[in-house]
Design a protein around this motif. Structure first.
Motif, PDB file in Angstrom:
ATOM      1  N   PHE A 196      31.346  16.418  10.329  1.00 45.09           N
ATOM      2  CA  PHE A 196      31.234  17.625  10.626  1.00 45.09           C
ATOM      3  C   PHE A 196      29.461  17.336  10.187  1.00 45.09           C
ATOM      4  O   PHE A 196      29.004  16.699   9.631  1.00 45.09           O
ATOM      5  N   GLU A 197      28.514  17.555  11.027  1.00 43.99           N
ATOM      6  CA  GLU A 197      26.676  18.020  10.632  1.00 43.99           C
ATOM      7  C   GLU A 197      26.631  18.359   9.113  1.00 43.99           C
ATOM      8  O   GLU A 197      27.350  19.791   9.503  1.00 43.99           O
ATOM      9  N   TRP A 198      25.648  18.556   8.931  1.00 47.01           N
ATOM     10  CA  TRP A 198      25.489  19.436   7.040  1.00 47.01           C
ATOM     11  C   TRP A 198      24.126  20.032   7.411  1.00 47.01           C
ATOM     12  O   TRP A 198      22.688  19.244   8.213  1.00 47.01           O
ATOM     13  N   SER A 199      23.975  20.787   6.934  1.00 43.07           N
ATOM     14  CA  SER A 199      23.080  22.036   6.956  1.00 43.07           C
ATOM     15  C   SER A 199      22.447  21.293   4.867  1.00 43.07           C
ATOM     16  O   SER A 199      23.411  21.497   4.145  1.00 43.07           O
ATOM     17  N   TYR A 200      21.033  21.085   5.357  1.00 42.19           N
ATOM     18  CA  TYR A 200      20.138  21.530   3.978  1.00 42.19           C
ATOM     19  C   TYR A 200      19.591  22.206   3.135  1.00 42.19           C
ATOM     20  O   TYR A 200      18.712  22.983   3.847  1.00 42.19           O
ATOM     21  N   GLN A 201      19.635  22.397   2.047  1.00 42.27           N
ATOM     22  CA  GLN A 201      18.547  23.146   1.161  1.00 42.27           C
ATOM     23  C   GLN A 201      18.022  22.543  -0.363  1.00 42.27           C
ATOM     24  O   GLN A 201      19.375  21.665  -0.665  1.00 42.27           O
ATOM     25  N   TRP A 202      16.839  22.045  -0.680  1.00 38.69           N
ATOM     26  CA  TRP A 202      15.721  21.905  -1.298  1.00 38.69           C
ATOM     27  C   TRP A 202      15.639  22.516  -2.420  1.00 38.69           C
ATOM     28  O   TRP A 202      15.406  23.809  -2.460  1.00 38.69           O
ATOM     29  N   LEU A 203      16.343  22.348  -3.814  1.00 42.48           N
ATOM     30  CA  LEU A 203      16.196  23.147  -5.025  1.00 42.48           C
ATOM     31  C   LEU A 203      14.925  22.600  -6.376  1.00 42.48           C
ATOM     32  O   LEU A 203      14.924  21.174  -6.145  1.00 42.48           O
ATOM     33  N   LYS A 204      13.971  23.087  -6.489  1.00 38.20           N
ATOM     34  CA  LYS A 204      13.114  21.972  -7.284  1.00 38.20           C
ATOM     35  C   LYS A 204      12.353  22.708  -8.503  1.00 38.20           C
ATOM     36  O   LYS A 204      12.642  24.338  -8.392  1.00 38.20           O
ATOM     37  N   ARG A 205      12.867  22.325  -9.513  1.00 34.44           N
ATOM     38  CA  ARG A 205      12.332  22.535 -11.007  1.00 34.44           C
ATOM     39  C   ARG A 205      11.113  22.513 -11.821  1.00 34.44           C
ATOM     40  O   ARG A 205      11.512  20.519 -11.630  1.00 34.44           O
ATOM     41  N   ARG A 206       9.834  22.913 -11.960  1.00 34.77           N
ATOM     42  CA  ARG A 206       9.105  22.443 -12.725  1.00 34.77           C
ATOM     43  C   ARG A 206       9.083  21.776 -14.324  1.00 34.77           C
ATOM     44  O   ARG A 206       9.801  22.897 -14.558  1.00 34.77           O
ATOM     45  N   PRO A 207       9.031  21.050 -15.317  1.00 31.19           N
ATOM     46  CA  PRO A 207       8.825  21.523 -16.477  1.00 31.19           C
ATOM     47  C   PRO A 207       8.203  22.563 -16.998  1.00 31.19           C
ATOM     48  O   PRO A 207       7.800  22.854 -17.020  1.00 31.19           O
ATOM     49  N   HIS A 208       9.629  22.825 -18.160  1.00 24.99           N
ATOM     50  CA  HIS A 208       9.380  23.735 -18.791  1.00 24.99           C
ATOM     51  C   HIS A 208       9.013  25.386 -18.212  1.00 24.99           C
ATOM     52  O   HIS A 208       8.001  25.836 -18.418  1.00 24.99           O
ATOM     53  N   ALA A 209       9.156  25.158 -16.293  1.00 22.53           N
ATOM     54  CA  ALA A 209       8.613  26.361 -15.612  1.00 22.53           C
ATOM     55  C   ALA A 209      10.030  26.749 -15.225  1.00 22.53           C
ATOM     56  O   ALA A 209      11.313  26.314 -14.877  1.00 22.53           O
ATOM     57  N   ALA A 210      10.011  28.092 -14.466  1.00 18.15           N
ATOM     58  CA  ALA A 210      11.419  28.736 -13.220  1.00 18.15           C
ATOM     59  C   ALA A 210      11.056  27.596 -12.158  1.00 18.15           C
ATOM     60  O   ALA A 210      10.207  27.643 -11.634  1.00 18.15           O
ATOM     61  N   PRO A 211      11.839  27.849 -11.222  1.00 16.83           N
ATOM     62  CA  PRO A 211      11.974  27.221 -10.228  1.00 16.83           C
ATOM     63  C   PRO A 211      10.739  28.261  -9.551  1.00 16.83           C
ATOM     64  O   PRO A 211      10.931  29.095  -9.616  1.00 16.83           O
ATOM     65  N   VAL A 212      10.184  27.610  -8.911  1.00 15.70           N
ATOM     66  CA  VAL A 212       9.239  27.389  -6.810  1.00 15.70           C
ATOM     67  C   VAL A 212       9.877  27.999  -6.311  1.00 15.70           C
ATOM     68  O   VAL A 212      10.828  27.666  -6.066  1.00 15.70           O
ATOM     69  N   PRO A 213       9.312  29.363  -6.699  1.00 13.90           N
ATOM     70  CA  PRO A 213       9.813  30.852  -5.562  1.00 13.90           C
ATOM     71  C   PRO A 213       9.362  30.234  -4.082  1.00 13.90           C
ATOM     72  O   PRO A 213       9.742  30.376  -2.274  1.00 13.90           O
ATOM     73  N   THR A 214       7.953  30.084  -4.147  1.00 19.11           N
ATOM     74  CA  THR A 214       7.459  29.869  -2.676  1.00 19.11           C
ATOM     75  C   THR A 214       6.718  28.784  -2.497  1.00 19.11           C
ATOM     76  O   THR A 214       6.958  27.074  -3.607  1.00 19.11           O
TER      77      THR A 214
END
Length: 409
Positions: free
Chosen positions: A57-75
Motif C-alpha cells: 500500500f501507498e502511505w499518507s503522512y502527517q507530522w506533529l511537533k511539540r516544543r519544550p514546555h509549550a503546547a503543540p504548534v497550531p500553525t
C-alpha cells in the motif's frame, strides 16, 4: 454500487490480512538527516517518515511537533516544508528545537489503522559545528547546467578524514551517498584543492549536502536544481546585521525590461533594465533582522515567478562562520573577556588587600602587635560565660581578651 462496495470491503479485508501476517515488521520511525539529535543554527535539516512493512500500500503522512514546555504548534512555520514523507527545515533557528513525530496510514484504504512513530527530540546547538562546509556560489537555488563546488574542511588530525555526503531529494527509496572523493557523487576534484568537489547541476544533484568525519560533522545545506525559467539566489548561509546583502534574480533566457522583488508575498521594489543581462540585482545595505524572510522575484507580467528563497539574518557573529562560509580563526573574543575580567578583579583586590593588612597590623585588637610577649594559655570558660561573651560588642570582647592574655597591660 454493490460491486464497488464489495470491492472496498475486499480491499479492507486484504489490508487487515496483510497487517496481521506482517505485524512483526510493521513499524514507523523518524529518520533525521544529517543523522543525530543535535542540529546547528542556520543549517538545513530533513526529517523522513520511514515505514517498514511487507504490504504494497501507498502511505499518507502527517507530522506533529511539540516544543519544550509549550503546547503543540497550531500553525505551520514558513521555514518548514512538508512534502510526502519528508519534513524539511530551512535555516534552523532556536524555535526549531522540540519533539517531532510522524503518523502514517494507508492512502487507498478506508481502514482506521494508523501508525504513529516514537518522538524524536531535536536540540539546537548554541555552538558552531566542529567544521564548516563551503558552497560556491553561495546560493540554495541554481539553474540546471550551472557549475557549483562543495568543499569539506581540512581535518586537523587526518587530511583524508572528511567525507562528503548527499541525501537526494524526491519521493521513493532514498539513501545517503558518501565518498572520500568526488567521482562517486558525480563530481570531479578541483584542480586547486583536493577537498573541493565540482558538480554540474541537474536533477540528481538536488538535496542535502554535508561533510562528516572523525571530528564530527559540518553544517548541512540544501541545494535545489531548478528547471524553471527564473530563480532567486539568496545567501546560502546566515548573514549578520550590518552586512551588505545582494539578491540575484536570474532568468534562464530572454530580455526582461522590469523585474519585481517580493518579501513574504508583499511587493518591495521594481527594477527597470534595458540591458541584455539576465541577472537583476537587489541590494540591501546594513541588513537587520527585520529583513529576514522569504524573497522571490517575478517578471512584469507575473508569468515567470521564482520559487521563494529564505534570507537568514543573525544579530552578531559570535563564534560562528562568516558569510563566505569560512571557519572562525580563533576564540579571541572569549579570551579577551576573560583577560579583561581578571584585570578588573585584580585592580579591585590589590588595594583592598593592602588596606586590610595595614589596618589590622596596627589595630590594638590584632594579636601580632604583641607577638614578642610570651604566649599565655587561654583560660577555660564554661558554657554560660561563652554565651555571654558572644553577646558583647567586638571592642568589649577585645578588651576582655587583652586583660586575660596580658595582665597588667
Amino acid at each position: 454500487m454493490n460491486i464497488i462496495r464489495i470491492s472496498s470491503l475486499l480491499g479492507v479485508a486484504g489490508f487487515v490480512l496483510q497487517v496481521a501476517t506482517s505485524k512483526e515488521t510493521l513499524k514507523v520511525s523518524v529518520l533525521v538527516w544529517p543523522p543525530g539529535s543535535n542540529i546547528y543554527l542556520g543549517e538545513s535539516v530533513l526529517l523522513q517518515c520511514s515505514v517498514e512493512s511487507n504490504s504494497s500500500f501507498e502511505w499518507s503522512y502527517q507530522w506533529l511537533k511539540r516544543r519544550p514546555h509549550a503546547a503543540p504548534v497550531p500553525t505551520p512555520n514558513p521555514r518548514h516544508l512538508v512534502s510526502g514523507d519528508s519534513y524539511s527545515i530551512t535555516a534552523v533557528t532556536r524555535e526549531d528545537a522540540g519533539s517531532y513525530r510522524c503518523q502514517a496510514k494507508p492512502w487507498e484504504s478506508n481502514t482506521s489503522v494508523v501508525l504513529i512513530s516514537q518522538p524524536v527530540a531535536l536540540s539546537v546547538s548554541e555552538l558552531p559545528p566542529p567544521s564548516l562546509l563551503t558552497l560556491t556560489p553561495s546560493t540554495r537555488q541554481i539553474f540546471r547546467g550551472e557549475r557549483f563546488t562543495v568543499q569539506c574542511p581540512v581535518s586537523q588530525t587526518n587530511s583524508s578524514g572528511w567525507m562528503l555526503r548527499q541525501f537526494p531529494q524526491g519521493r521513493g527509496v532514498r539513501r545517503v551517498f558518501d565518498t572520500g572523493g568526488c567521482s562517486p557523487l558525480g563530481g570531479s576534484v578541483s584542480a586547486d584543492e583536493s577537498n573541493k568537489c565540482v558538480f554540474t547541476a541537474y536533477s540528481g544533484k538536488s538535496g542535502l549536502y554535508w561533510c562528516a568525519g572523525t571530528e564530527g560533522r559540518s553544517n548541512a545545506i540544501n541545494i535545489t536544481v531548478s528547471y524553471g525559467a527564473i530563480i532567486l539566489k539568496t545567501p546560502a548561509f546566515p548573514v549578520f546585521e550590518g552586512d551588505k546583502v545582494v539578491l540575484y534574480c536570474q532568468y534562464w533566457r530572454g530580455i526582461h525590461n522590469k523585474t519585481t522583488f517580493f518579501k513574504n508575498g508583499a511587493k518591495i521594489v521594481t527594477y527597470s533594465s534595458t540591458s541584455s543581462d539576465r541577472v537583476i540585482k537587489m541590494t540591501i545595505e546594513n541588513v537587520t533582522q527585520e529583513d529576514e524572510g522569504f524573497y522571490k522575484c517575478a517578471s512584469q507580467d507575473r508569468e515567470m515567478e521564482s520559487p521563494e528563497s529564505w534570507l537568514s539574518v543573525r544579530l552578531d557573529r559570535g563564534n560562528f562562520t562568516s558569510t563566505d562560509g569560512t571557519a572562525p580563526s580563533t576564540s579571541a573574543g572569549s579570551w579577551t573577556w576573560i583577560i579583561l575580567s581578571c584585570a578588573i578583579v585584580a585592580l579591585f583586590l590589590i588595594p583592598v588587600t593592602v588596606w586590610l593588612i595595614y589596618h589590622y597590623r596596627w589595630c590594638r585588637c590584632w594579636p601580632f602587635s604583641k607577638a614578642d610577649l610570651p604566649a599565655v594559655e587561654l583560660p577555660v570558660t564554661n558554657q554560660d560565660v561563652t554565651e555571654v561573651q558572644w553577646d558583647l560588642s567586638w571592642m568589649e570582647m577585645s578588651n576582655l581578651l587583652d586583660k586575660r592574655l596580658y595582665p597588667g597591660s
